[in-house]
Structures are given as C-alpha cells and as structure tokens.
Write a protein that holds these residues in place. Structure first.
Motif, PDB file in Angstrom:
ATOM      1  N   UNK A  60       0.801  -1.228   0.000  1.00 23.97           N
ATOM      2  CA  UNK A  60       0.000   0.000   0.000  1.00 23.97           C
ATOM      3  C   UNK A  60       0.829   1.271   0.000  1.00 23.97           C
ATOM      4  N   UNK A  61       1.987   1.243   0.685  1.00 19.61           N
ATOM      5  CA  UNK A  61       2.850   2.416   0.761  1.00 19.61           C
ATOM      6  C   UNK A  61       3.211   2.906  -0.649  1.00 19.61           C
ATOM      7  N   UNK A  62       3.600   1.960  -1.514  1.00 20.43           N
ATOM      8  CA  UNK A  62       4.007   2.306  -2.870  1.00 20.43           C
ATOM      9  C   UNK A  62       2.827   2.801  -3.702  1.00 20.43           C
ATOM     10  N   UNK A  63       1.688   2.157  -3.503  1.00 20.27           N
ATOM     11  CA  UNK A  63       0.494   2.506  -4.276  1.00 20.27           C
ATOM     12  C   UNK A  63       0.058   3.941  -3.969  1.00 20.27           C
ATOM     13  N   UNK A  64      -0.036   4.235  -2.659  1.00 14.61           N
ATOM     14  CA  UNK A  64      -0.469   5.569  -2.245  1.00 14.61           C
ATOM     15  C   UNK A  64       0.520   6.622  -2.742  1.00 14.61           C
ATOM     16  N   UNK A  65       1.825   6.306  -2.618  1.00 20.91           N
ATOM     17  CA  UNK A  65       2.844   7.256  -3.079  1.00 20.91           C
ATOM     18  C   UNK A  65       2.668   7.542  -4.566  1.00 20.91           C
ATOM     19  N   UNK A  66       2.308   6.523  -5.325  1.00 11.40           N
ATOM     20  CA  UNK A  66       2.122   6.677  -6.764  1.00 11.40           C
ATOM     21  C   UNK A  66       0.972   7.609  -7.098  1.00 11.40           C
ATOM     22  N   UNK A  67      -0.157   7.443  -6.384  1.00 14.68           N
ATOM     23  CA  UNK A  67      -1.296   8.328  -6.636  1.00 14.68           C
ATOM     24  C   UNK A  67      -0.906   9.760  -6.329  1.00 14.68           C
ATOM     25  N   UNK A  68      -0.166   9.930  -5.223  1.00 16.95           N
ATOM     26  CA  UNK A  68       0.217  11.295  -4.844  1.00 16.95           C
ATOM     27  C   UNK A  68       1.138  11.910  -5.885  1.00 16.95           C
ATOM     28  N   UNK A  69       2.088  11.125  -6.396  1.00 15.56           N
ATOM     29  CA  UNK A  69       3.012  11.633  -7.408  1.00 15.56           C
ATOM     30  C   UNK A  69       2.238  12.003  -8.676  1.00 15.56           C
ATOM     31  N   UNK A  70       1.376  11.082  -9.129  1.00 12.48           N
ATOM     32  CA  UNK A  70       0.580  11.341 -10.323  1.00 12.48           C
ATOM     33  C   UNK A  70      -0.315  12.556 -10.135  1.00 12.48           C
ATOM     34  N   UNK A  71      -0.889  12.676  -8.945  1.00 18.97           N
ATOM     35  CA  UNK A  71      -1.825  13.761  -8.676  1.00 18.97           C
ATOM     36  C   UNK A  71      -1.141  15.106  -8.542  1.00 18.97           C
ATOM     37  N   UNK A  72       0.006  15.118  -7.888  1.00 17.36           N
ATOM     38  CA  UNK A  72       0.666  16.403  -7.629  1.00 17.36           C
ATOM     39  C   UNK A  72       1.206  17.013  -8.912  1.00 17.36           C
ATOM     40  N   UNK A  73       1.861  16.158  -9.713  1.00 20.38           N
ATOM     41  CA  UNK A  73       2.545  16.699 -10.886  1.00 20.38           C
ATOM     42  C   UNK A  73       1.559  16.948 -12.033  1.00 20.38           C
ATOM     43  N   UNK A  74       0.427  16.263 -11.966  1.00 21.91           N
ATOM     44  CA  UNK A  74      -0.556  16.459 -13.029  1.00 21.91           C
ATOM     45  C   UNK A  74      -1.092  17.858 -12.976  1.00 21.91           C
TER      46      UNK A  74
END
Lengths: 277, 296
Positions: free
Chosen positions: A263-277
C-alpha cells in the motif's frame, strides 16, 4: 496541543463520522465474504442474514469443479503478470529517455503524448479490434498483452521520478566507459526501484480489473479473465447468490491482498501522479 | 567517431523507440482510423469483405443526432457525470478532511478502510451491489426499512436505477480522490492555520479562506479526472442493468459497445465514440476556462 483536552466533542464527531464512513466502505465487502460462506439459499432470506448459520466452502469448491474458475484465474494472472513485466521495461526505457537525454523535439513530443491522455480509450477500440483481427490476435493472450505494452501514464511517472536524480551520477558511469544499456540496466533500474514497484502495482491492478477490452477481444470462454467470466456467469447463475459471492471474493481477494501488502508504494504513486498532473 | 551530443540523441531515440512504436501503432493509428471509420458505413458485411465499405460523409453523425436512443444515452451519461462527479468529489474532500484532521487518531487505518473499494474489481463489486439492491432480500432495503422506508426496487425502477448506479460508483471510487486531496492538504503549511487561529478564525473560516483556495489546483485536477472518467461509464450498467430499465441507464459507451461489437455497425459506433470524445474535450476546456476566469 493543549487545546485537545477541551475539544473532545469535535474529536468524537470526527471519529464517529470516520467510523461510519469506514463501515459503509467495508460493509459490501464484508457481506460478500459472509454470503460466500453461507449454505445455499441463505443469502436470499428475510430478514437478510449478516453471518452464515454454518460456514461452508462448497461454493468455492463448486467454482473449481463445476465451473472453470481455475482457468479464469490462470488467464487473469498470466495476462496481468505479462503486461506488468513487459510494460515496466518499455515504459522505464522511454521515461529514462525523456528525463535524461537531450534531443531535438523531445519536449514537444512529451507534451504531445501528455495531451493525448484526454483521448478516451474507447475511441481506439473499434479500429484496434480490426487491426488485431488482421494480425490474427483476436481471442489470444496477445490481443490483451500487446496493446498494453506501453502506456503514456507509465512513461510520465518514470520521467517525473528520474528528473529528480542528478545527471552527475550518469556522467560518472559514462566516464567509466559503461555502455548506454549497461547504465540503464545496472544504474537506472535499481535507482527507479520504488517507482517501478508503484507502477507495477498500478499496472497489475489495472489489467486484473480491466473489463471492457478483454470482453471485446477474448471471445472464447476458455480465454476469459475473471471479470469477464464473472459478468458472464452472473447472468446464468443469477439465483445462486452464494456462488456468485464466492466468485466475487476470488476475483477481488488477490488484488486486495496485493494492495494491503504494498500500500505504501500505491499511495505514493497516486500522490506523485496527482501532484505533478 | 560521433560527438557526444549526437550520441545522446541517438541513445535517447533508441530507448524511446519501442514505446513510441507501440503507442503509434496501437493508439494513434487507431484514433485516426476511428475518425476515418466514422465517415464510412462499416458494418458486418464490410467486416467480411472490405469491398463493401463505402464513404458516406457525415451520415453516421446525422443518424446519431436523429436517433432517440442516442439522445437518451447522452442524457443518462450527462446525469451520471453531473450528479455522480460532484458527489464523488465532495465525499472525497470530506473524507480527506476527516482523515487528515489533527484530531484524528489512527488515520492510517481509516485511510486504508476508505480506500479499499478503489482496488476492488468493478465487475465483482457490481455483482455484489446487485444483490445489495435486491428489492426483497437486499441489505440496503432492509437497512432502510428499520427507518420505516418502504422497499425500493433500486435497479428495476426507471427513476431509481441511475441513482443506484451512481451510489455504487461513488462508493467504489471516492477513495482515489481522497488520497489526492490528502496529499494536497498536507502541502498546506501548518503555520497558516496557526496564524489564523491566533487571529480568531473558526474552523469554517479556516476551511473557506485557507484550505479551499490553497487546494485549488488539486481540486481542478481531481474534478477534471473524475469528470473524464465518469463520461466513460460502461461496466456498471453493463453488469447491473444492461442499460435498462427502459434504457434509463444506457450510457454512450454502452451504446457504442452494443452498436459496434454486438451489431458490428462499426462506422456508426465510431461516430458515437467521437461525439463522446468531443464532449469530453469541450467539458475539459470549459472547466479550465472557468477556473482561469475564477482565479484572475
């Protein structure tokens, strides 16, 4: 912080709302599990039962003996793993190219790819079907794997991650005379490990849960993935509530476990995708 | 001997080539082919023999605009987007505020629980919800009956079918946006709130004058992504209602699927796909435009 002792009422309200929300989020999943363990017919009783009167695994056995669930499980697993492994390789190479090499038209090309993200996948499905038909890929694993081997979102995620890594590391490796593929494979890939894990989970879940494209391209029931098979069975076996719930549990459980573990990696991925988008 | 710049360019293209080739062949080519297809009468006969294919100009689009079923599908899709989208975003924001609240203990547990529906398989949970919505044995009606509500035929009543699908869709995906909102909230510097509290701002004022404005970009991103996703609604009606009752849950993508892959009217279905694309594009532009005007 000293205010906390006086503010027990808002804290109670916040926790009450959260508990209610969590219960609503989990209730359908809990009922699915409970109903899958009920004796036949018990899920259709009034008042509805929340818990099986006696736990039985007969619906799970029936899925494997009477129905071809092992086959669907195999298809889903194979497709999800194949797309994940291949697309990780291809997307990471492309993301690396966009992040660390200078060439003419690079930024415009990248912008163009990002802009294409607004095109809904459904637009491509009809011609893609015809194209794959020409290649003889309808009703084959390749029909699902090949169109999924590169993804713009995956390239984007890797690029964003690599932009933060200093060029000096690469230059040092080049000074040592390492070839470009060597640098990618033994320097970039290990550096990218966290984002690769993230992207792997995204891809695996995406392929596992995908419905529309496998429904279109996998025409024979022996090729069905779990969601396609489940949608099909739920029409035939609409009365067998407990059986359908067991099928749903088996479809959902692998991806839920994968998520809970990583889950740690998954959540981090959403945050990265969301922030930079 | 080639120079380092040329070497870098060549290596870059080499690393890029597999992905570009795949995206070109399996994405951009089909997009253009779909546009071409939408101007032809590609049907089941053309599928067997391409000689039968004819160019028919805008006929598919004209036919779509005159088809009552297409307008119904468009209306249903708009209903799903306009009601479901904002509802989903609002619940996501509410959940994010609660999880991120400084009062909350065990926020990681709540976050995981609220997020769990996101990772589930849509088809599987749609099957589950079909039973939850059962008018006689379903858990939902039973729960409501405890409050004296008469049984509702959620998926069989033309007026309730779409709300039922929206409820299920929101349950399934609000957790995703919640995570993005939590990330946005954590980016707001805490001293801002401390300063506001010292100035005597209450919780609502802090939300209205600090949280909402600073969450602006996140909000726009979430709203856009949700809207684009909701326009493409397909599996929920496919599994739960097959577009019924009385076509009240027929969506544009479901219509495209039926026309294209059940009846093989691929030219007509391509036109439907492009109308959907045009609508998504227009709605995206509109939101960006509104946002720009709002911030200036």
């Amino acid at each position: 912080m000293s205010r906390r002792s006086y503010s027990w009422l808002p804290a109670l309200l916040v926790h009450g709302l959260l508990a209610a929300g969590a219960m609503l989020a989990l209730a359908p999943l809990a009922w699915m599990l409970a109903a899958s363990l009920m004796p036949p017919g018990e899920a259709n009783s009034y008042p509805p039962r929340l818990w099986p009167s006696a736990i039985t695994f007969e619906h799970y056995t029936a899925l494997f003996t009477r129905l071809d669930l092992a086959r669907y499980l195999f298809n889903s697993t194979l497709l999800a793993i194949a797309v994940t492994v291949i697309s990780l390789l291809i997307n990471s190479m492309a993301g690396y190219a966009f992040a660390k090499f200078r060439f003419r038209g690079r930024d415009r090309l990248f912008q163009g790819l990002l802009a294409a993200l607004v095109i809904p996948a459904q637009v491509t499905m009809l011609p893609l079907f015809l194209l794959l038909k020409q290649f003889g890929l309808i009703n084959t694993y390749g029909g699902v794997i090949i169109p999924g081997m590169a993804s713009i979102f995956g390239i984007f995620l890797i690029r964003q991650y690599l932009l933060a890594i200093p060029d000096s590391l690469l230059d040092a490796a080049r000074m040592d005379g390492a070839g470009e593929f060597r640098i990618y494979w033994s320097l970039i890939v290990p550096l990218c490990r966290p984002i690769l894990v993230t992207l792997a989970i995204f891809t695996f879940l995406g392929v596992w849960n995908d419905f529309m494209w496998p429904l279109i391209v996998l025409t024979d029931s022996s090729m069905y993935t779990l969601p396609v098979a489940l949608a099909n069975l739920s029409g035939e076996h609409v009365q067998d509530t407990e059986l359908m719930m067991a099928g749903s549990v088996l479809t959902v459980l692998p991806v839920m476990l994968l998520f809970v573990i990583l889950q740690k990696y998954y959540i981090a991925g959403i945050m990265l995708g969301g922030m930079k988008g | 001997m080639i120079g380092p710049e040329r070497h870098a360019a060549l290596s870059g293209w080499a690393f890029l080539a597999p992905a570009l080739l795949l995206i070109a062949v399996f994405f951009f080519l089909p997009v253009m082919a779909a546009l071409a297809l939408s101007f032809t009468d590609f049907d089941i006969y053309a599928l067997g023999d391409l000689q039968r294919l004819r160019f028919i100009g805008f006929d598919n689009y004209l036919q779509l605009l005159q088809s009552p079923l297409f307008w119904i599908a468009l209306g249903n899709t708009a209903y799903f987007v306009v009601v479901g989208g904002p509802l989903s975003v609002a619940i996501s924001l509410g959940a994010a505020l609660l999880v991120n609240s400084r009062l909350t203990h065990g926020s990681a547990w709540f976050r995981t629980a609220l997020f769990l529906p996101v990772v589930t398989t849509l088809v599987a949970v749609a099957v589950v919800w079909r039973y939850l919505y059962h008018p006689r044995y379903g858990l939902l009606n039973y729960g409501l009956s405890l409050f004296g509500v008469e049984p509702i035929d959620w998926l069989g009543d033309p007026n309730w079918a779409m709300p039922a699908i929206i409820l299920m869709a929101v349950w399934k995906n609000f957790g995703f946006n919640m995570i993005i909102f939590i990330a946005g909230l954590q980016n707001i510097p805490p001293p801002l709130y401390e300063a506001a509290r010292i100035d005597g701002a209450n919780a609502w004022q802090q939300f209205r004058y600090i949280t909402l404005p600073l969450l602006g970009p996140t909000f726009l991103f979430v709203a856009l992504m949700t809207m684009i996703g909701y326009f493409q609604v397909f599996a929920e009606p496919y599994v739960m209602t097959q577009g019924g009752p009385a076509n009240r849950t027929m969506s544009v993508v479901l219509l495209m699927y039926e026309e294209g892959f059940r009846w093989w009217n691929m030219g007509y279905a391509s036109a439907a796909a492009f109308v959907l694309f045009a609508l998504i594009l227009a709605a995206t532009m509109l939101q960006l435009q509104l946002r720009r005007r709002g911030s200036s």
